[in-house]
Write a protein that holds these residues in place. Sequence first.
Motif, short mmCIF file in Angstrom:
data_model
loop_
_atom_site.label_atom_id
_atom_site.label_comp_id
_atom_site.label_asym_id
_atom_site.label_seq_id
_atom_site.Cartn_x
_atom_site.Cartn_y
_atom_site.Cartn_z
N UNK A 1 0.83 -1.21 0.00
CA UNK A 1 0.00 0.00 0.00
C UNK A 1 0.86 1.26 0.00
N UNK A 2 2.12 1.09 -0.26
CA UNK A 2 3.07 2.19 -0.12
C UNK A 2 2.83 3.23 -1.21
N UNK A 3 2.64 4.44 -0.78
CA UNK A 3 2.54 5.59 -1.66
C UNK A 3 3.62 6.56 -1.21
N UNK A 4 4.68 6.67 -1.99
CA UNK A 4 5.82 7.49 -1.59
C UNK A 4 5.44 8.94 -1.33
N UNK A 5 4.39 9.42 -1.97
CA UNK A 5 3.98 10.81 -1.78
C UNK A 5 3.20 11.02 -0.49
N UNK A 6 2.58 9.96 0.02
CA UNK A 6 1.76 10.12 1.22
C UNK A 6 1.83 8.88 2.10
N UNK A 7 3.02 8.59 2.61
CA UNK A 7 3.22 7.42 3.46
C UNK A 7 2.30 7.47 4.68
N UNK A 8 2.29 8.60 5.37
CA UNK A 8 1.48 8.72 6.59
C UNK A 8 -0.01 8.57 6.29
N UNK A 9 -0.46 9.14 5.17
CA UNK A 9 -1.86 9.01 4.79
C UNK A 9 -2.24 7.57 4.49
N UNK A 10 -1.34 6.85 3.82
CA UNK A 10 -1.59 5.45 3.52
C UNK A 10 -1.64 4.61 4.78
N UNK A 11 -0.75 4.92 5.72
CA UNK A 11 -0.74 4.21 7.00
C UNK A 11 -2.02 4.50 7.78
N UNK A 12 -2.46 5.74 7.77
CA UNK A 12 -3.72 6.10 8.45
C UNK A 12 -4.91 5.37 7.82
N UNK A 13 -4.89 5.22 6.50
CA UNK A 13 -5.97 4.48 5.82
C UNK A 13 -5.99 3.03 6.27
N UNK A 14 -4.81 2.41 6.39
CA UNK A 14 -4.75 1.04 6.88
C UNK A 14 -5.28 0.94 8.31
N UNK A 15 -4.89 1.88 9.16
CA UNK A 15 -5.36 1.89 10.54
C UNK A 15 -6.89 2.02 10.58
N UNK A 16 -7.43 2.92 9.75
CA UNK A 16 -8.88 3.09 9.69
C UNK A 16 -9.57 1.81 9.22
N UNK A 17 -8.98 1.15 8.21
CA UNK A 17 -9.56 -0.10 7.72
C UNK A 17 -9.58 -1.15 8.82
N UNK A 18 -8.48 -1.28 9.55
CA UNK A 18 -8.42 -2.26 10.63
C UNK A 18 -9.43 -1.94 11.73
N UNK A 19 -9.61 -0.66 12.02
CA UNK A 19 -10.60 -0.24 13.02
C UNK A 19 -11.98 -0.73 12.64
N UNK A 20 -12.30 -0.71 11.36
CA UNK A 20 -13.60 -1.15 10.88
C UNK A 20 -13.67 -2.68 10.83
N UNK A 21 -12.62 -3.32 10.34
CA UNK A 21 -12.64 -4.77 10.13
C UNK A 21 -12.57 -5.59 11.42
N UNK A 22 -11.83 -5.12 12.40
CA UNK A 22 -11.58 -5.93 13.60
C UNK A 22 -12.65 -5.65 14.65
N UNK A 23 -13.68 -6.48 14.66
CA UNK A 23 -14.83 -6.30 15.55
C UNK A 23 -15.03 -7.46 16.51
N UNK A 24 -14.09 -8.39 16.52
CA UNK A 24 -14.14 -9.54 17.44
C UNK A 24 -12.71 -9.84 17.85
N UNK A 25 -12.55 -10.35 19.05
CA UNK A 25 -11.22 -10.73 19.50
C UNK A 25 -10.47 -9.56 20.10
N UNK A 26 -9.17 -9.77 20.30
CA UNK A 26 -8.31 -8.72 20.88
C UNK A 26 -7.07 -8.59 20.02
#
Length: 157
Positions: free
Chosen positions: A15-40
């Motif tokens: 998912x690496x975007x050299x122009x917006x590394x931090x933005x890409x990482x934030x997008x991954x974090x947001x995706x995980x926040x939505x996807x991970x709804x069970x477990x720890x």
Amino acid sequence: MTVIDGHNLYFALDRVDDDDFEGGLEKLIDDLRVYLRRGRYLLVLDGTGGGDSRGHEKNLNEHLRLIYSGASMSADDWIQRWSLRMSLPQWELVTADVRLYDSIRTKGLKRLEPVAWYREVRRKSRKTEEHTSPRSRRENFLQGGKKKFGSTDEWLD
């Protein structure tokens, strides 16, 4: 408990975007926040995340905790120290970093390949959304309220 080597997952997913590394990482974090709804889950990232130089932690939802290792410690070092401190009988590590896995390998530790793990998490999340959509609830009602055979998690929902 599942520990996610965050940057390792990010790079494995390409998912690496050299122009917006931090933005890409934030997008991954947001995706995980939505996807991970069970477990720890612990999502461990290198650096400070713009916060305290010693690192910081915050809950992203009731199942996912985000951890920044700090300026003086890598995420790998944080994971190693955490594993020694916790001594869990069973847990999972999402990483392609075999050296990290080998350095902390214990009887109850299972390494999960990042791309396959992420695809499965995303698939399960979409399946859950389908079962909880207003349309699927209506279809379930029209079928007499009978549940199709499924996993334990689906029955608990």
